[in-house]
Design a protein around this motif. Structure first.
Motif, mmCIF file in Angstrom:
data_model
loop_
_atom_site.group_PDB
_atom_site.id
_atom_site.type_symbol
_atom_site.label_atom_id
_atom_site.label_comp_id
_atom_site.label_asym_id
_atom_site.label_seq_id
_atom_site.Cartn_x
_atom_site.Cartn_y
_atom_site.Cartn_z
ATOM 1 N N ASP A 1 1.049 -1.204 -0.190
ATOM 2 C CA ASP A 1 0.031 0.051 -0.069
ATOM 3 C C ASP A 1 0.918 1.202 -0.080
ATOM 4 O OD1 ASP A 1 0.934 0.120 2.734
ATOM 5 O OD2 ASP A 1 -0.925 -0.186 3.339
ATOM 6 N N GLY A 2 0.170 2.215 -0.105
ATOM 7 C CA GLY A 2 0.915 3.519 0.134
ATOM 8 C C GLY A 2 1.397 4.204 -1.115
ATOM 9 N N ARG A 3 1.061 3.428 -2.372
ATOM 10 C CA ARG A 3 1.466 3.924 -3.694
ATOM 11 C C ARG A 3 0.375 4.919 -4.722
ATOM 12 N NH1 ARG A 3 3.917 -1.682 -5.957
ATOM 13 N NH2 ARG A 3 1.915 -2.209 -5.143
ATOM 14 N N GLY A 4 -0.859 4.828 -4.057
ATOM 15 C CA GLY A 4 -1.831 5.399 -4.735
ATOM 16 C C GLY A 4 -1.688 6.976 -5.188
ATOM 17 N N LEU A 5 -1.211 7.786 -4.235
ATOM 18 C CA LEU A 5 -0.883 9.319 -4.521
ATOM 19 C C LEU A 5 0.418 9.443 -5.612
ATOM 20 C CD1 LEU A 5 -1.417 11.232 -1.221
ATOM 21 C CD2 LEU A 5 -2.857 10.829 -3.302
ATOM 22 N N ALA A 6 1.331 8.454 -5.418
ATOM 23 C CA ALA A 6 2.308 8.232 -6.422
ATOM 24 C C ALA A 6 1.789 8.166 -7.852
ATOM 25 C CB ALA A 6 3.520 7.517 -5.975
ATOM 26 N N MET A 7 0.958 7.232 -7.854
ATOM 27 C CA MET A 7 0.404 6.885 -9.102
ATOM 28 C C MET A 7 -0.509 7.960 -9.636
ATOM 29 S SD MET A 7 -2.668 4.333 -9.825
ATOM 30 C CE MET A 7 -3.894 5.056 -8.785
ATOM 31 N N VAL A 8 -1.210 8.825 -8.790
ATOM 32 C CA VAL A 8 -2.043 9.671 -9.421
ATOM 33 C C VAL A 8 -0.933 10.927 -9.671
ATOM 34 C CG1 VAL A 8 -3.363 11.646 -8.568
ATOM 35 C CG2 VAL A 8 -3.991 9.393 -7.809
ATOM 36 N N ALA A 9 0.075 11.096 -8.931
ATOM 37 C CA ALA A 9 1.056 11.976 -9.504
ATOM 38 C C ALA A 9 1.515 11.800 -11.002
ATOM 39 C CB ALA A 9 2.026 12.285 -8.516
ATOM 40 N N LYS A 10 1.742 10.682 -11.106
ATOM 41 C CA LYS A 10 2.340 10.223 -12.382
ATOM 42 C C LYS A 10 1.302 10.325 -13.427
ATOM 43 C CE LYS A 10 5.743 6.910 -10.872
ATOM 44 N NZ LYS A 10 6.907 7.723 -11.318
ATOM 45 N N LEU A 11 0.033 10.091 -13.556
ATOM 46 C CA LEU A 11 -1.038 10.095 -14.157
ATOM 47 C C LEU A 11 -1.903 11.703 -14.486
ATOM 48 C CD1 LEU A 11 -3.325 7.071 -13.324
ATOM 49 C CD2 LEU A 11 -1.617 7.402 -15.171
ATOM 50 N N ALA A 12 -1.541 12.442 -13.476
ATOM 51 C CA ALA A 12 -2.214 13.846 -13.579
ATOM 52 C C ALA A 12 -1.360 14.654 -14.354
ATOM 53 C CB ALA A 12 -2.690 14.258 -12.145
ATOM 54 N N ASP A 13 -2.009 15.803 -14.907
ATOM 55 C CA ASP A 13 -1.110 16.825 -15.557
ATOM 56 C C ASP A 13 -0.632 17.906 -14.284
ATOM 57 O OD1 ASP A 13 -0.477 18.466 -17.624
ATOM 58 O OD2 ASP A 13 -2.036 19.932 -17.198
ATOM 59 N N LYS A 14 -1.417 17.950 -13.202
ATOM 60 C CA LYS A 14 -0.824 18.384 -12.065
ATOM 61 C C LYS A 14 -1.802 17.883 -10.831
ATOM 62 C CE LYS A 14 -3.160 22.631 -13.630
ATOM 63 N NZ LYS A 14 -3.040 24.092 -13.919
ATOM 64 N N TRP A 15 -1.544 17.985 -9.433
ATOM 65 C CA TRP A 15 -2.390 17.764 -8.627
ATOM 66 C C TRP A 15 -1.763 18.533 -7.173
ATOM 67 C CZ3 TRP A 15 -1.089 14.922 -4.098
ATOM 68 C CH2 TRP A 15 -0.007 14.631 -3.684
ATOM 69 N N GLY A 16 -2.660 18.349 -6.293
ATOM 70 C CA GLY A 16 -2.244 19.070 -5.123
ATOM 71 C C GLY A 16 -2.960 18.938 -3.669
ATOM 72 N N VAL A 17 -2.823 19.540 -2.856
ATOM 73 C CA VAL A 17 -3.514 19.611 -1.664
ATOM 74 C C VAL A 17 -3.921 21.053 -0.971
ATOM 75 C CG1 VAL A 17 -3.542 18.733 0.829
ATOM 76 C CG2 VAL A 17 -2.566 17.296 -1.002
ATOM 77 N N ASP A 18 -5.148 21.526 -0.920
ATOM 78 C CA ASP A 18 -5.338 22.637 -0.276
ATOM 79 C C ASP A 18 -5.871 22.321 1.055
ATOM 80 O OD1 ASP A 18 -4.443 23.795 -2.622
ATOM 81 O OD2 ASP A 18 -6.480 23.484 -3.594
ATOM 82 N N GLU A 19 -5.568 23.235 2.036
ATOM 83 C CA GLU A 19 -6.319 23.282 3.316
ATOM 84 C C GLU A 19 -7.487 24.018 3.232
ATOM 85 O OE1 GLU A 19 -5.105 21.962 6.229
ATOM 86 O OE2 GLU A 19 -3.505 20.838 5.050
ATOM 87 N N VAL A 20 -8.707 23.586 3.534
ATOM 88 C CA VAL A 20 -9.976 24.426 3.494
ATOM 89 C C VAL A 20 -10.483 24.284 4.868
ATOM 90 C CG1 VAL A 20 -10.672 23.533 1.241
ATOM 91 C CG2 VAL A 20 -11.166 22.143 3.110
ATOM 92 N N ARG A 21 -11.606 24.822 5.015
ATOM 93 C CA ARG A 21 -11.830 25.426 6.538
ATOM 94 C C ARG A 21 -12.476 24.149 7.357
ATOM 95 N NH1 ARG A 21 -17.594 26.649 7.964
ATOM 96 N NH2 ARG A 21 -17.981 26.574 5.926
ATOM 97 N N VAL A 22 -12.878 23.069 6.553
ATOM 98 C CA VAL A 22 -13.122 22.026 7.276
ATOM 99 C C VAL A 22 -12.392 20.566 7.401
ATOM 100 C CG1 VAL A 22 -15.636 22.216 6.813
ATOM 101 C CG2 VAL A 22 -14.453 20.921 5.322
ATOM 102 N N GLY A 23 -10.923 20.873 6.517
ATOM 103 C CA GLY A 23 -10.233 19.825 6.470
ATOM 104 C C GLY A 23 -9.119 19.998 5.315
ATOM 105 N N ARG A 24 -9.044 19.200 4.489
ATOM 106 C CA ARG A 24 -8.286 19.849 3.171
ATOM 107 C C ARG A 24 -8.885 19.031 2.036
ATOM 108 N NH1 ARG A 24 -5.581 16.060 6.377
ATOM 109 N NH2 ARG A 24 -4.413 17.954 7.070
ATOM 110 N N ARG A 25 -8.539 19.400 0.950
ATOM 111 C CA ARG A 25 -9.036 19.047 -0.648
ATOM 112 C C ARG A 25 -7.801 18.588 -1.093
ATOM 113 N NH1 ARG A 25 -10.463 23.354 -2.299
ATOM 114 N NH2 ARG A 25 -12.564 23.604 -1.805
ATOM 115 N N VAL A 26 -8.113 17.254 -1.652
ATOM 116 C CA VAL A 26 -6.808 16.748 -2.633
ATOM 117 C C VAL A 26 -7.546 16.816 -3.980
ATOM 118 C CG1 VAL A 26 -5.236 14.649 -2.824
ATOM 119 C CG2 VAL A 26 -6.280 15.269 -0.627
#
Length: 140
Positions: free
Chosen positions: A98-123
């Motif tokens: 496990d633990g490879r999902g975000l690495a996979m998304v990073a390879k497939l996506a044009d761009k990706w990120g994480v934003d802090e929002v009022r209730v938690g975070r947005r990936v």
């Protein structure tokens, strides 16, 4: 140019992932099949992480799926309701189970990120249409 934005809240339960995937497919229908497939895959990874690693997966928890359609791309995001840690794309390890999902998304996506929002975070991640593959009417 933005074509539309949609969001929907789901119970923080793995059984809801099928509904979340259907939601993304329905609102992003018409985009090129590869971009749509990658967007659904990324959203599923983000939502699974929200359920497994954040308050969203606790009894009564929820997560929000966001889809933004552009003329030539799809942006998907999942808002969780908070955790002590921030999601990161780990180094790829062929031996890990496990633990490879975000690495996979990073390879497939044009761009990706994480934003802090009022209730938690947005990936989130953006997947461009591939003009070589053409548009599809609906079914991934």
């Amino acid at each position: 140019m933005t074509v539309g934005r949609w969001s929907r809240m789901f119970d923080g339960d793995a059984a809801e992932l099928v509904n979340a995937r259907r939601f993304v497919r329905d609102v992003a229908a018409g985009h090129e099949a590869g971009a749509l497939y990658r967007a659904v895959l990324a959203m599923n990874e983000f939502a699974t992480n929200a359920i497994q690693h954040t308050v969203s997966g606790l009894p009564g928890g929820r997560f929000v799926v966001e889809v933004e359609r552009f003329d030539d791309s799809i942006k998907v995001g999942v808002v969780d309701f908070g955790a002590l840690t921030c999601p990161v794309a780990a180094d790829w390890d062929d031996e890990s189970e496990d633990g490879r999902g975000l690495a996979m998304v990073a390879k497939l996506a044009d761009k990706w990120g994480v934003d802090e929002v009022r209730v938690g975070r947005r990936v989130w991640a953006v997947f461009p249409d591939d003009p070589e593959e053409g548009a599809v009417a609906g079914g991934v």
